[in-house]
Design a protein around this motif. Structure first.
Motif, short mmCIF file in Angstrom:
data_model
loop_
_atom_site.label_atom_id
_atom_site.label_comp_id
_atom_site.label_asym_id
_atom_site.label_seq_id
_atom_site.Cartn_x
_atom_site.Cartn_y
_atom_site.Cartn_z
N THR A 1 0.84 -1.21 0.00
CA THR A 1 0.00 0.00 0.00
C THR A 1 0.87 1.25 0.00
OG1 THR A 1 -1.76 -1.14 1.20
CG2 THR A 1 -1.79 1.26 1.27
N ARG A 2 1.86 1.29 0.88
CA ARG A 2 2.75 2.44 0.96
C ARG A 2 3.47 2.67 -0.36
NH1 ARG A 2 7.84 2.65 1.50
NH2 ARG A 2 8.10 0.55 2.31
N LYS A 3 3.99 1.59 -0.95
CA LYS A 3 4.72 1.71 -2.22
C LYS A 3 3.81 2.25 -3.33
CE LYS A 3 8.85 -0.47 -2.01
NZ LYS A 3 10.08 0.11 -2.52
N LEU A 4 2.58 1.75 -3.38
CA LEU A 4 1.67 2.19 -4.44
C LEU A 4 1.24 3.64 -4.21
CD1 LEU A 4 -0.47 -1.03 -4.95
CD2 LEU A 4 1.33 -0.12 -6.44
N LEU A 5 1.02 4.01 -2.96
CA LEU A 5 0.62 5.39 -2.67
C LEU A 5 1.74 6.39 -2.94
CD1 LEU A 5 -1.64 4.95 0.49
CD2 LEU A 5 -2.35 5.57 -1.84
N GLU A 6 2.99 5.91 -3.00
CA GLU A 6 4.10 6.77 -3.40
C GLU A 6 4.02 7.08 -4.90
OE1 GLU A 6 7.70 4.74 -2.32
OE2 GLU A 6 7.44 5.19 -0.19
N LYS A 7 3.34 6.20 -5.65
CA LYS A 7 3.27 6.35 -7.10
C LYS A 7 1.98 7.03 -7.58
CE LYS A 7 5.93 2.12 -7.80
NZ LYS A 7 7.07 2.55 -8.60
N THR A 8 1.01 7.15 -6.68
CA THR A 8 -0.27 7.73 -7.08
C THR A 8 -0.97 8.35 -5.87
OG1 THR A 8 -2.38 7.30 -8.18
CG2 THR A 8 -1.57 5.59 -6.70
N GLU A 9 -1.93 9.18 -6.18
CA GLU A 9 -2.75 9.77 -5.12
C GLU A 9 -4.17 9.20 -5.16
OE1 GLU A 9 -2.32 13.91 -5.91
OE2 GLU A 9 -0.22 13.91 -5.29
N GLN A 10 -4.39 8.22 -6.00
CA GLN A 10 -5.71 7.60 -6.19
C GLN A 10 -5.91 6.48 -5.17
OE1 GLN A 10 -7.74 8.89 -8.48
NE2 GLN A 10 -6.18 10.31 -9.22
N GLN A 11 -6.20 6.83 -3.92
CA GLN A 11 -6.29 5.84 -2.85
C GLN A 11 -7.37 4.80 -3.12
OE1 GLN A 11 -6.02 7.32 1.08
NE2 GLN A 11 -6.33 5.32 1.99
N HIS A 12 -8.51 5.22 -3.69
CA HIS A 12 -9.57 4.25 -3.95
C HIS A 12 -9.14 3.21 -4.99
CE1 HIS A 12 -10.15 7.48 -6.89
NE2 HIS A 12 -10.76 6.59 -7.66
#
Length: 159
Positions: free
Chosen positions: A33-44
């Motif tokens: 989750t942390r890694k992906l949120l570093e790449k995008t702001e689209q939390q949903h």
């Protein structure tokens, strides 16, 4: 540190990023989750992608925890060290406890093997035993395992 690339926008791009990460190594849900949120702001989208990769079996915290426990044991680390590292990686404490219990390693034997590898000298006075105790404590072994390993190692030194 944010990457210089444009943030990922679509769910497909985020899925590609998740699969790319998971193809290299296992990640806990929190790490991924942390890694992906570093790449995008689209939390949903990230939440949706996580649900899908878990549904497909590509990410599984239990499998990750069991694998990390095997890794820690192979590195000669103790129960406390392994549990601390897993908590840092976002694994739930109940899952850590259950997986450690299921692994059933003999912590005393692991600790003794570490002592035999590190301390081959023939001395076993009080100062030397204190050094052994500190060494095993720094590797995350509990006091019972340390005491048992230190006594067994001292007996081996005298033999």
């Amino acid at each position: 540190m944010k990457s210089a690339r444009a943030p990922l926008q679509t769910e497909a791009e985020i899925m590609d990023a998740a699969l790319s990460l998971l193809s290299r190594r296992e990640y806990s849900e929190a790490e991924l989750t942390r890694k992906l949120l570093e790449k995008t702001e689209q939390q949903h989208h990230v939440e949706s992608v996580l649900a899908r990769v878990q549904e497909f079996g590509y990410q599984n915290d239990q499998r990750y925890t069991e694998s990390y426990i095997r890794y820690g044991i192979s590195q000669g680390k103790g129960e406390s060290w392994i549990a601390m590292k897993l908590r840092q990686k976002g694994v739930l404490p109940a899952l850590i406890e259950a997986c450690l219990r299921d692994a059933e390693p003999c912590w005393q034997d692991i600790a003794l093997a570490q002592l035999e590898r590190k301390f081959k000298s023939q001395g076993c006075d009080l100062q030397e035993k204190a050094k052994w105790y500190r060494f095993l404590a720094s590797r995350g072994f509990n006091p019972d395992a340390i005491s048992s390993a230190v006594e067994r190692h001292a007996q081996n030194q005298l033999a």
